[in-house]
Design a protein around this motif. Structure first.
Motif: not given
Length: 181
Positions: A83-110
């Motif tokens: 469960x911990x690994x699964x949680x960490x994999x979800x919050x892992x860094x999604x993409x790299x762009x020119x050395x900048x790191x981004x995380x995807x955060x979905x703030x849209x209403x469920x």
């Protein structure tokens, strides 16, 4: 063969003893995981990992404890680690762009958010009162006092992840109450 004899022989690397222990305790460990995971394939995978780890570490088993309890504890810990690994994999860094790191955060209403906001306030408050007090509190802090997760975390003196999980659970329960009407 008795359990204590099988454990003793397993510690000496006797394959028949391993088979005996596996056959004897498989249903207990698998049933335990099936109740937790509620997915037959995943429960079977964790059960396999449990016996693998238990047999690798059989020499560490203390005869003062029940073997079944030892297996269940190993199984529970493997599930928690997954469960911990699964949680960490979800919050892992999604993409790299020119050395900048981004995380995807979905703030849209469920869907739950949409259902909640569509309800009349008085009805909504009555429905919220049907939730357990700790769920009422987190809903109140988030939607009526409009606090951020971080602010709620400080207010409740709980980690942010607990707040997020509690809020998610509260929204799901509230949505179920609303749907039943």
């Amino acid at each position: 063969m008795e359990i204590s004899e099988a454990i003793k022989r397993a510690k000496e690397n006797d394959q028949k003893a391993f088979n005996y222990l596996l056959d004897l305790f498989w249903d207990d460990v698998y049933g335990f995981q099936l109740k937790r995971i509620q997915n037959e394939n995943d429960a079977e995978d964790v059960t396999i990992q449990t016996f693998s780890k238990a047999f690798d570490k059989i020499e560490t088993f203390d005869d003062g404890f029940k073997f079944k309890t030892w297996l269940i504890t190993i199984s529970k810990n493997i599930h928690i680690d997954l469960l911990r690994k699964e949680k960490n994999s979800i919050t892992q860094i999604i993409s790299k762009n020119d050395g900048d790191l981004f995380q995807v955060l979905d703030e849209s209403p469920s869907p739950e958010d949409k259902l909640i906001t569509e309800q009349h306030l008085a009805k909504l408050l009555r429905d919220i009162k049907k939730l357990k007090p700790h769920y009422q509190e987190v809903i109140n802090l988030r939607y009526f006092q409009e606090l951020s997760y971080k602010e709620i975390s400080k207010e409740l003196d709980e980690p942010i992840n607990n707040v997020k999980v509690k809020l998610l659970r509260a929204k799901k329960l509230l949505a179920e109450i609303i749907r039943k009407k």
